[in-house]
Motif scaffolding. Structure first.
Motif, PDB file in Angstrom:
ATOM      1  N   GLN A 194       1.233   5.955  -2.167  1.00 37.70           N
ATOM      2  CA  GLN A 194       2.096   5.510  -3.260  1.00 37.70           C
ATOM      3  C   GLN A 194       2.330   6.614  -4.279  1.00 37.70           C
ATOM      4  O   GLN A 194       3.209   6.508  -5.125  1.00 37.70           O
ATOM      5  CB  GLN A 194       1.510   4.266  -3.941  1.00 37.70           C
ATOM      6  N   GLN A 255      -0.687   2.284 -12.139  1.00 37.96           N
ATOM      7  CA  GLN A 255      -0.104   2.534 -10.820  1.00 37.96           C
ATOM      8  C   GLN A 255      -1.150   2.548  -9.704  1.00 37.96           C
ATOM      9  O   GLN A 255      -0.947   1.923  -8.639  1.00 37.96           O
ATOM     10  CB  GLN A 255       0.679   3.857 -10.826  1.00 37.96           C
ATOM     11  N   ALA A 259      -1.599  -0.218  -6.674  1.00 35.06           N
ATOM     12  CA  ALA A 259      -1.499   0.141  -5.260  1.00 35.06           C
ATOM     13  C   ALA A 259      -2.651  -0.462  -4.462  1.00 35.06           C
ATOM     14  O   ALA A 259      -2.473  -0.898  -3.321  1.00 35.06           O
ATOM     15  CB  ALA A 259      -1.490   1.661  -5.108  1.00 35.06           C
TER      16      ALA A 259
END
Length: 268
Positions: A194, A255, A259
């Motif tokens: 990611q 983030q 993920a």
């Protein structure tokens, strides 16, 4: 001290059954030369110490650690057991130093190894529940034989990432145990993917000739007395794999955590 597999706390307690083989193997691996382990370490943290955080305790007396050795587990009984281990290690070190001084005829030394600290640390995906003093504190994090708890994979990975500093290493030792280890490594790969412009972790699997030699001997059998164990040897649950994970950058919140959560949803 209780050694049951579980109790009313809801936290696994199988670590208190014995000192598991992966912990012993990890300790041995850390003692080997030319492994890439830094000669000097500031802070070492071990997760899931169980009955005895043998690897962390060994490093505490190795002379490599400059500041702190932190032994942690989510189960309070494990933490209590390890406080006893630390006191025993302190007493042993004192006796050893006295014997060395008597033999050498020198005055008592003020040099002391760092005293290992023991504390409760449940694995968590919730950053707000993390002990702020442990945030990215370690340049070496240790864990052995814990990835078979697949429902805790996300919590384990986030705790590892949160406690390990940038460019720090995580040393892991465990057998495959079905597909549990590969699924944990797939989770790391998903986090790297990611953020492909800046992956979070690098994974290496160093070769240890002694472990490979023992593996081959048990697989093939032999004439040595020890090889009677070959009939019980199942590589999937007995052959240790040692992995070195290097944290390449600081965490990106939310983030990186998102993920992890997303991958776990997709694999259900």
């Amino acid at each position: 001290v209780s050694s049951s597999g579980s109790d009313a706390s809801g936290i696994d307690n199988t670590g208190n059954v014995c000192v598991w083989d992966s912990e012993k193997t990890l300790t041995w691996a850390l003692s080997q030369p030319n492994t890439g382990l830094p000669t000097k370490l500031d802070t070492v943290l071990e997760l899931g110490i169980g009955m005895a955080g043998l690897a962390g305790l060994w490093l505490a007396q190795s002379g490599r650690v400059q500041q702190r050795v932190i032994l942690t587990d989510g189960h309070e009984t494990c933490v209590q057991n390890n406080r006893i281990q630390v006191r025993l290690q302190q007493a042993w070190q004192k006796v050893r130093q006295q014997q060395q001084q008597q033999h050498a005829g020198t005055a008592p030394s003020n040099n002391a190894f760092p005293v290992a600290e023991c504390q409760t640390l449940p694995w968590t995906l919730d950053t707000a529940n993390m002990d702020p003093t442990l945030w990215e504190c370690a340049n070496l994090t240790l864990i052995s034989d814990c990835t078979h708890f697949e429902h805790y994979h996300g919590h384990l990975l986030w705790t590892l990432l949160s406690c390990t500093g940038t460019q720090g290493q995580v040393w892991m030792c465990q057998p495959n145990r079905g597909s549990s280890l590969s699924r944990f490594l797939n989770l790391i790969a998903a986090v790297n993917q990611q953020s492909s412009d800046s992956p979070l972790m690098q994974i290496e699997e160093p070769r240890f000739d002694k472990l490979e030699e023992l593996h081959q001997r048990f697989v093939k059998g032999g004439d040595d007395d020890d090889d009677e164990n070959a009939q019980y040897y199942r590589p999937n649950v007995h052959a240790p794999r040692i992995l070195i994970l290097t944290k390449l950058r600081a965490l990106r919140i939310p983030q990186d955590r998102d993920a992890i959560v997303q991958h776990l949803k997709e694999r259900e």
